[in-house]
Design an enzyme around this catalytic site. Sequence first.
Site, PDB file in Angstrom:
ATOM      1  N   LEU A   1       4.192  13.163   3.636  1.00 47.80           N
ATOM      2  CA  LEU A   1       3.356  14.270   4.099  1.00 47.80           C
ATOM      3  C   LEU A   1       3.176  15.336   3.027  1.00 47.80           C
ATOM      4  CD1 LEU A   1       2.090  15.557   6.755  1.00 47.80           C
ATOM      5  CD2 LEU A   1       4.113  16.991   6.741  1.00 47.80           C
TER       6      LEU A   1
ATOM      7  N   ARG B   1      -5.983  19.320  13.692  1.00 47.87           N
ATOM      8  CA  ARG B   1      -5.705  18.108  12.900  1.00 47.87           C
ATOM      9  C   ARG B   1      -6.592  16.925  13.248  1.00 47.87           C
ATOM     10  NH1 ARG B   1       0.857  18.341  12.507  1.00 47.87           N
ATOM     11  NH2 ARG B   1       0.825  20.080  11.038  1.00 47.87           N
TER      12      ARG B   1
ATOM     13  N   PHE C   1      -2.223  28.408   9.807  1.00 44.50           N
ATOM     14  CA  PHE C   1      -2.059  26.984  10.097  1.00 44.50           C
ATOM     15  C   PHE C   1      -3.282  26.505  10.866  1.00 44.50           C
ATOM     16  CE2 PHE C   1       1.472  23.790  10.008  1.00 44.50           C
ATOM     17  CZ  PHE C   1       2.068  24.230   8.848  1.00 44.50           C
TER      18      PHE C   1
ATOM     19  N   HIS D   1       1.592  10.562  12.127  1.00 46.82           N
ATOM     20  CA  HIS D   1       2.515  11.677  11.919  1.00 46.82           C
ATOM     21  C   HIS D   1       3.355  12.020  13.143  1.00 46.82           C
ATOM     22  CE1 HIS D   1       4.005  15.397  10.259  1.00 46.82           C
ATOM     23  NE2 HIS D   1       3.392  16.146  11.162  1.00 46.82           N
TER      24      HIS D   1
ATOM     25  N   ARG E   1      -1.697  17.946  18.915  1.00 46.78           N
ATOM     26  CA  ARG E   1      -0.742  19.044  18.692  1.00 46.78           C
ATOM     27  C   ARG E   1      -1.215  19.929  17.554  1.00 46.78           C
ATOM     28  NH1 ARG E   1       3.473  19.905  14.996  1.00 46.78           N
ATOM     29  NH2 ARG E   1       3.514  17.778  14.182  1.00 46.78           N
TER      30      ARG E   1
ATOM     31  N   HIS F   1      -2.093  12.840  10.682  1.00 45.27           N
ATOM     32  CA  HIS F   1      -2.150  14.081   9.898  1.00 45.27           C
ATOM     33  C   HIS F   1      -3.142  13.867   8.756  1.00 45.27           C
ATOM     34  CE1 HIS F   1      -0.907  17.386   7.341  1.00 45.27           C
ATOM     35  NE2 HIS F   1      -0.084  17.813   8.270  1.00 45.27           N
TER      36      HIS F   1
ATOM     37  N   GLU G   1       0.565  20.858   5.999  1.00 37.58           N
ATOM     38  CA  GLU G   1      -0.610  21.669   6.325  1.00 37.58           C
ATOM     39  C   GLU G   1      -0.453  23.089   5.753  1.00 37.58           C
ATOM     40  OE1 GLU G   1      -2.253  20.862  10.258  1.00 37.58           O
ATOM     41  OE2 GLU G   1      -2.080  23.004  10.670  1.00 37.58           O
TER      42      GLU G   1
ATOM     43  N   GLN H   1      -0.916  11.350  16.784  1.00 33.31           N
ATOM     44  CA  GLN H   1      -1.550  12.218  15.793  1.00 33.31           C
ATOM     45  C   GLN H   1      -1.538  11.621  14.393  1.00 33.31           C
ATOM     46  OE1 GLN H   1       0.201  16.317  14.596  1.00 33.31           O
ATOM     47  NE2 GLN H   1      -1.732  16.736  15.639  1.00 33.31           N
TER      48      GLN H   1
HETATM   49  C1  LIG Z   1       7.293  15.274   7.423  1.00 33.23           C
HETATM   50  C2  LIG Z   1       7.199  16.068   8.704  1.00 33.23           C
HETATM   51  C3  LIG Z   1       6.937  17.412   8.650  1.00 33.23           C
HETATM   52  C4  LIG Z   1       6.828  18.158   9.835  1.00 33.23           C
HETATM   53  N1  LIG Z   1       6.594  19.498   9.752  1.00 33.23           N
HETATM   54  C5  LIG Z   1       6.541  20.223  10.893  1.00 33.23           C
HETATM   55  C6  LIG Z   1       6.348  21.633  10.843  1.00 33.23           C
HETATM   56  O1  LIG Z   1       6.260  22.244   9.777  1.00 33.23           O
HETATM   57  N2  LIG Z   1       6.276  22.300  12.014  1.00 33.23           N
HETATM   58  C7  LIG Z   1       6.384  21.678  13.221  1.00 33.23           C
HETATM   59  O2  LIG Z   1       6.302  22.353  14.247  1.00 33.23           O
HETATM   60  N3  LIG Z   1       6.588  20.342  13.284  1.00 33.23           N
HETATM   61  C8  LIG Z   1       6.682  19.607  12.164  1.00 33.23           C
HETATM   62  N4  LIG Z   1       6.898  18.266  12.245  1.00 33.23           N
HETATM   63  C9  LIG Z   1       7.218  17.656  13.546  1.00 33.23           C
HETATM   64  C10 LIG Z   1       8.666  17.999  13.917  1.00 33.23           C
HETATM   65  O3  LIG Z   1       9.443  18.028  12.769  1.00 33.23           O
HETATM   66  C11 LIG Z   1       9.269  17.006  14.890  1.00 33.23           C
HETATM   67  O4  LIG Z   1       8.390  16.758  15.946  1.00 33.23           O
HETATM   68  C12 LIG Z   1      10.583  17.551  15.449  1.00 33.23           C
HETATM   69  O5  LIG Z   1      11.414  18.004  14.409  1.00 33.23           O
HETATM   70  C13 LIG Z   1      11.280  16.518  16.292  1.00 33.23           C
HETATM   71  O6  LIG Z   1      12.543  17.036  16.651  1.00 33.23           O
HETATM   72  P1  LIG Z   1      13.450  16.325  17.739  1.00 33.23           P
HETATM   73  O7  LIG Z   1      14.659  17.166  17.881  1.00 33.23           O
HETATM   74  O8  LIG Z   1      12.656  16.027  18.926  1.00 33.23           O
HETATM   75  O9  LIG Z   1      13.824  14.922  17.087  1.00 33.23           O
HETATM   76  P2  LIG Z   1      14.556  14.525  15.717  1.00 33.23           P
HETATM   77  O10 LIG Z   1      14.772  15.671  14.813  1.00 33.23           O
HETATM   78  O11 LIG Z   1      13.817  13.350  15.187  1.00 33.23           O
HETATM   79  O12 LIG Z   1      15.991  14.084  16.194  1.00 33.23           O
HETATM   80  C14 LIG Z   1      16.207  12.891  16.886  1.00 33.23           C
HETATM   81  C15 LIG Z   1      17.692  12.710  17.067  1.00 33.23           C
HETATM   82  O13 LIG Z   1      17.928  11.626  17.937  1.00 33.23           O
HETATM   83  C16 LIG Z   1      18.936  10.799  17.405  1.00 33.23           C
HETATM   84  N5  LIG Z   1      18.719   9.446  17.937  1.00 33.23           N
HETATM   85  C17 LIG Z   1      17.565   8.749  18.016  1.00 33.23           C
HETATM   86  N6  LIG Z   1      17.787   7.564  18.606  1.00 33.23           N
HETATM   87  C18 LIG Z   1      19.103   7.513  18.908  1.00 33.23           C
HETATM   88  C19 LIG Z   1      19.930   6.552  19.524  1.00 33.23           C
HETATM   89  N7  LIG Z   1      19.471   5.353  19.941  1.00 33.23           N
HETATM   90  N8  LIG Z   1      21.233   6.834  19.670  1.00 33.23           N
HETATM   91  C20 LIG Z   1      21.754   8.016  19.248  1.00 33.23           C
HETATM   92  N9  LIG Z   1      20.994   8.959  18.657  1.00 33.23           N
HETATM   93  C21 LIG Z   1      19.692   8.710  18.494  1.00 33.23           C
HETATM   94  C22 LIG Z   1      18.771  10.931  15.907  1.00 33.23           C
HETATM   95  O14 LIG Z   1      19.962  10.598  15.242  1.00 33.23           O
HETATM   96  C23 LIG Z   1      18.451  12.420  15.795  1.00 33.23           C
HETATM   97  O15 LIG Z   1      19.649  13.158  15.798  1.00 33.23           O
HETATM   98  C24 LIG Z   1       6.990  17.519  11.078  1.00 33.23           C
HETATM   99  C25 LIG Z   1       7.246  16.155  11.127  1.00 33.23           C
HETATM  100  C26 LIG Z   1       7.353  15.423   9.950  1.00 33.23           C
HETATM  101  C27 LIG Z   1       7.607  13.958  10.051  1.00 33.23           C
END
Ligand SMILES: Cc1cc2nc3c(=O)[nH]c(=O)nc-3n(C[C@H](O)[C@H](O)[C@H](O)COP(=O)(O)OP(=O)(O)OC[C@H]3O[C@@H](n4cnc5c(N)ncnc54)[C@H](O)[C@@H]3O)c2cc1C
Length: 562
Positions: free
Chosen positions: A241, A275, A113, A340, A375, A231, A244, A229
């Site tokens: 996306l 990135r 990566f 991203h 990141r 991407h 990577e 960031q």
């Molecule tokens: C397309 C894509 C691919 C990626 N690939 C990778 C990867 O391969 N490796 C890596 O390390 N990172 C990757 N990332 C980044 C990573 O996926 C995210 O940073 C990470 O999953 C975020 O997780 P989280 O639990 O913080 O938030 P999220 O998974 O976004 O969860 C947020 C939660 O909050 C809830 N929520 C939000 N607002 C409210 C509200 N007002 N009231 C109630 N609930 C609410 C939502 O319902 C959800 O349950 C990727 C990101 C994207 C977009």
Amino acid sequence: MPSHDVLIIGAGLAGQRAALAAAGAGASVAVVSKVHPVRSHSVAAAGGINAALNPGDSWESHAFDTVKGSDYLGDQDAIEIMCRQAPEEVLYLEHIGVTFHRSEDGHLGTRAFGGASQARTFYVADITGQAILHVLYEQLMKHSGQVDRYEEWFTTDLLRDDDGHCVGAICRNLRDGRLEVFDAKAVILASGGAGQVFKPTTNGLIVTGDGIAQAYRVGAKLMDMEMVQYHPTTLAENGFLITEGARGEGAWLLNARGERFMEKYAPNKLDLASRDVVSRAAQTEINEGRGFPDGTVALDITKVPRKRTLEALREIVNIGRDFAGVDITREPIHIRPGMHYIMGGVKTDSFGETTVPGLYAAGEVACVSVHGGNRLGANSLLDTLVFGRRAGEHAAGRAKRMPMPSTPSSRVADAEETIAAIIRRPAGGRRIAAIKDELGTTMNRYCAVFRDAEGLAEAQEIVRRLKEEAPKAGIDDRGTVFNQDVIAAIELGYMLDVAETILVAAQERKESRGAQFRTDFPERNDEEWLKHIDVSLGDGGVPTVDYSPVTITRWEPQERTY
Ligand SMILES: Cc1cc2nc3c(=O)[nH]c(=O)nc-3n(C[C@H](O)[C@H](O)[C@H](O)COP(=O)(O)OP(=O)(O)OC[C@H]3O[C@@H](n4cnc5c(N)ncnc54)[C@H](O)[C@@H]3O)c2cc1C
């Protein structure tokens, strides 16, 4: 009225991991999510999760790569914690059932990566987030005696008591529009990032910065907000996306002349530089006329053996076919840098505690800061899990020492009035979608890979105007059942707050570091700017700025080349 030791807002990877940890530490837990948990945006994570588990690898090497990737803005004590705990976390996931890829000899297999000196990314094809999220959800089911799930409930406000402690939240049941006070001894924000502040973005429609704005509104400090960031490989049309992982498997970036342009910008790491470096290179090729007429360069995945692509990158085979009409196993696909991830967020210590007592944050909503200015790919899933777990455990510990707060249900009245005022708005005014569209395209124009004072000031003016227009935007649905118009109006307010804080911080940082490249200040300036920018809500609703030091444990800043 629901009351729990620990209230977790968000059920992505950070929220679910925090819930399991808090329940494991004996707390009663509520998890609130505005969508069904397995639709949380973590489901989109593709390429994998980093850990120094392979023989010959070390947490120190992982940590150094992360520090360098952060352009020395990451806090090294927190980075050390994350990288030391990564192997344990990946093994925990494997033991609870995540079907990580295994190599021919049966060992867990890794892929390369960006910005990493070793292949240390563990993965499940290109659906790693989905695989982990579903397994964690199964585990939550096992704890249903201790963990109450409030699925399709939307948190509108955080609650503080007279001493300034966070003591719960107000949430709306999306199925019937009912608002309730949730009492809690500790609240963990795990509500994800803010991708929708930009258009296009790789982030889904639900990623609207709710938690960042909610914490800011109750006085929590935000940190590193300027660090957004881009991407390098997203589809021009819609921002989708192309992971990577493709370059990790051997794909090349090419300009319209067929040149492997990364040879010029990062002669050692080439397409797998970090990135910010690759995005700047791709954008420079496009800006200087070596891209394609549609404002893109190309990613050539035909360099990867077809069989391997079909096995390890099957989701992007589908994305290429369905959204760009390209068979990536046979021809290059046009891509460009796209928004991203936000490195900044709610400032926390390494236990997830924010500057508001009783309020924790973990995952993309938070800024520990392990990512600093940039990141590394596959470090975010790790961040969500390591700091989700730590926040869950710490919050459960706090809950043991606290009495259960009891917020009067009359506090719901304010939130009810806010929603009633949205519903009463006269028809007309600009559409919410139109304001959001202008916000996103403005941020993408002026606050992207390259920035300068003039553009940032222009963007700030536009955001100010949009903040005036937003409360007048009319809605069509005046009902109570799944009223997405009301939610969109509230989310727009959050996004505008987040945009404002990003722009304030980006204007403040008069240097180039990580994802913040100022064409008017093109050099990194450690003497003046090796510090975090903190933003908090000042008098009259105006963002105010102060600074905090970067923690350096063992890696002094050096020139950064790849
Ligand atoms: C397309 C894509 C691919 C990626 N690939 C990778 C990867 O391969 N490796 C890596 O390390 N990172 C990757 N990332 C980044 C990573 O996926 C995210 O940073 C990470 O999953 C975020 O997780 P989280 O639990 O913080 O938030 P999220 O998974 O976004 O969860 C947020 C939660 O909050 C809830 N929520 C939000 N607002 C409210 C509200 N007002 N009231 C109630 N609930 C609410 C939502 O319902 C959800 O349950 C990727 C990101 C994207 C977009």
